[in-house]
Design a protein around this motif. Structure first.
Motif, short mmCIF file in Angstrom:
data_model
loop_
_atom_site.label_atom_id
_atom_site.label_comp_id
_atom_site.label_asym_id
_atom_site.label_seq_id
_atom_site.Cartn_x
_atom_site.Cartn_y
_atom_site.Cartn_z
N PHE A 19 0.83 -1.21 0.00
CA PHE A 19 0.00 0.00 0.00
C PHE A 19 0.86 1.27 0.00
N ARG A 20 1.94 1.26 0.79
CA ARG A 20 2.80 2.44 0.85
C ARG A 20 3.48 2.70 -0.49
N ILE A 21 3.83 1.61 -1.20
CA ILE A 21 4.47 1.77 -2.51
C ILE A 21 3.46 2.35 -3.50
N GLN A 22 2.21 1.87 -3.41
CA GLN A 22 1.17 2.43 -4.30
C GLN A 22 0.97 3.92 -4.02
N GLU A 23 0.96 4.28 -2.74
CA GLU A 23 0.81 5.71 -2.39
C GLU A 23 1.97 6.53 -2.95
N MET A 24 3.17 5.97 -2.87
CA MET A 24 4.35 6.69 -3.38
C MET A 24 4.18 7.00 -4.86
N PHE A 25 3.82 5.98 -5.64
CA PHE A 25 3.73 6.18 -7.09
C PHE A 25 2.49 6.96 -7.52
N ARG A 26 1.58 7.20 -6.58
CA ARG A 26 0.42 8.04 -6.88
C ARG A 26 0.56 9.42 -6.23
N LEU A 27 1.72 9.71 -5.67
CA LEU A 27 2.00 10.98 -4.97
C LEU A 27 0.95 11.25 -3.89
N GLN A 28 0.53 10.20 -3.20
CA GLN A 28 -0.49 10.36 -2.16
C GLN A 28 0.13 10.44 -0.76
N SER A 29 1.42 10.18 -0.68
CA SER A 29 2.05 10.18 0.63
C SER A 29 3.51 10.58 0.49
N PHE A 30 3.99 11.30 1.50
CA PHE A 30 5.39 11.72 1.47
C PHE A 30 6.29 10.65 2.10
N HIS A 31 5.67 9.70 2.81
CA HIS A 31 6.42 8.74 3.63
C HIS A 31 7.63 8.13 2.93
N MET A 32 7.42 7.48 1.78
CA MET A 32 8.52 6.78 1.11
C MET A 32 9.58 7.74 0.60
N TYR A 33 9.14 8.93 0.15
CA TYR A 33 10.12 9.92 -0.31
C TYR A 33 10.98 10.38 0.86
N GLY A 34 10.32 10.54 2.01
CA GLY A 34 11.06 10.92 3.21
C GLY A 34 12.06 9.86 3.61
N VAL A 35 11.63 8.59 3.56
CA VAL A 35 12.52 7.48 3.94
C VAL A 35 13.73 7.43 3.00
N ILE A 36 13.46 7.38 1.70
CA ILE A 36 14.56 7.23 0.74
C ILE A 36 15.45 8.48 0.75
N GLY A 37 14.80 9.66 0.78
CA GLY A 37 15.56 10.91 0.77
C GLY A 37 16.48 11.04 1.98
N SER A 38 15.95 10.77 3.17
CA SER A 38 16.79 10.93 4.36
C SER A 38 17.85 9.82 4.44
N ALA A 39 17.52 8.63 3.90
CA ALA A 39 18.53 7.56 3.85
C ALA A 39 19.70 7.98 2.97
N ILE A 40 19.38 8.59 1.82
CA ILE A 40 20.45 9.05 0.92
C ILE A 40 21.27 10.15 1.61
N ALA A 41 20.58 11.08 2.28
CA ALA A 41 21.30 12.18 2.94
C ALA A 41 22.29 11.65 3.97
N VAL A 42 21.83 10.69 4.80
CA VAL A 42 22.72 10.13 5.82
C VAL A 42 23.85 9.32 5.17
N GLY A 43 23.52 8.58 4.12
CA GLY A 43 24.54 7.80 3.40
C GLY A 43 25.60 8.71 2.80
#
Lengths: 178, 189
Positions: free
Chosen positions: A68-92
């Protein structure tokens, strides 16, 4: 005596050439190539299992492996996954910078190596194909393992199919545009 | 709220994301390993069925750490679902709930929708596409691209490799295409 030394040098260089060849093959179409010059006992690998375990817990608790979270990501319905991937990249990114700047060594004192990634068209074609699969299954390879762990046993079929896809790629690799 | 109660709640992105990012230095410092997951599939092929294919003829013993890592991920899944299970149903975006309800999917319990991914569905055309074709695209695509979300998006971009950024953009393009234009057709089967 000197002849013996030459012979052993030749042996070493041919062994190096062999290792070099193996290294190059493993680097083909792989982001992660792991060339440690240390030879440890097999059970040293349990430290990676421990990191994987923590990683799997995060995957589940942050619902990253949720279809469900992946579907929300690809429909721009939630920031959650973008936040996860974005902050993971920043820390990396910061971690890699710090490791390079301060020349931080591994716990065994080895210099940490980074590998350049060459561009090829496979990153475009393969990337799009993977994206299609990601949105269907709601899982990239990591989450597949975690989903099975959470008891969704049928995902074993998806994992086997992913293995088949990897094998078929290897089989047709020479014929595919890169 | 006790600490255990707090851990059982879904974790926000600003907790999970940085922790995932820390996997990059953790693996590097523990043993010079670059973070990546899809390669594990290649190593399994190399171990089980190399079939004289040059792409699988390498010394997989040097990469065995990767299989320990993914086994750890599966065990992490077991731990999280047994000891740290969130007792509440998942909240999803109302628009998504409406869209899925239109395809008869109304059970939002669990991380994987049981109405789509189950052993019975496997024999239907829809189930076959969702589980078998979907999995195939994941395995084929990641290897063709040379990595997945972890190897390219996180490790690659962290190491400022522009081909990884290209690959990540293509992952997203494929995902948008599927989720918005192709998946509705598959779900209606």
């Amino acid at each position: 005596m000197s002849k013996e030394i030459i012979a052993s040098d030749e042996f070493v260089s041919s062994q190096n050439a062999e290792e070099q060849k193996d290294y190059q093959l493993r680097s083909t179409d792989a982001v992660c190539v792991n060339e440690s010059h240390l030879h440890h006992k097999w059970y040293y690998n349990f430290k990676y299992m421990a990191v994987g375990l923590l990683f799997g817990v995060i995957f589940v608790k942050a619902e990253i492996i949720s279809w469900f979270r992946i579907q929300e990501m690809f429909r721009l319905q939630s920031f959650h996954m973008y936040g996860v991937i974005g902050s993971a990249i920043a820390v990396g990114l910061v971690s890699v910078l710090l490791i390079k700047k301060f020349n931080i060594k591994t716990i065994h004192g080895e210099t940490i190596e980074f590998h350049k990634k060459e561009f090829n068209r496979g990153q475009i074609f393969g990337g799009i194909l993977f994206g299609l699969g990601w949105a269907i299954t709601g899982a990239c390879p990591g989450p597949l393992f975690a989903q099975i762990g959470t008891g969704a046993t049928v995902i074993i079929v998806t994992l086997l199919s992913a293995l088949a896809g990897t094998w078929i790629y290897g089989y047709f690799r020479e014929k595919l545009p890169h | 709220m006790g600490i255990l109660e707090m851990i059982k709640q879904p974790w926000p992105w600003y907790v999970a994301g940085p922790l995932i990012g820390l996997t990059v230095p953790a693996l590097l410092i523990l043993g010079n390993k670059s973070f990546g997951i899809s390669s594990s599939l290649r190593h399994v092929c190399a171990i089980c069925l190399p079939a004289n294919i040059p792409f699988f003829k390498y010394d997989w013993k040097k990469e065995i750490w990767n299989l320990f890592f993914v086994a750890g991920i599966a065990i992490g899944g077991i731990v999280a679902i047994t000891l740290l299970k969130n007792p509440h149903p998942m909240l999803i975006h109302p628009d998504l709930a409406i869209e899925l309800a239109g395809f008869g999917i109304n059970d939002f319990h669990g991380l994987v929708p049981a109405q789509l991914f189950n052993w019975g569905e496997l024999m239907s055309v829809k189930g076959m596409i969702m589980m078998v074709v979907g999995g195939f695209l994941v395995g084929f695509g990641t290897r063709y691209a040379g990595g997945c979300t972890s190897g390219h998006a996180i490790m690659g971009i962290s190491n400022l490799q522009w081909p990884s950024l290209v690959a990540t953009c293509c992952f997203m393009a494929g995902g948008f295409l599927m989720a918005n234009w192709i998946l509705p057709f598959i779900l209606s089967l």
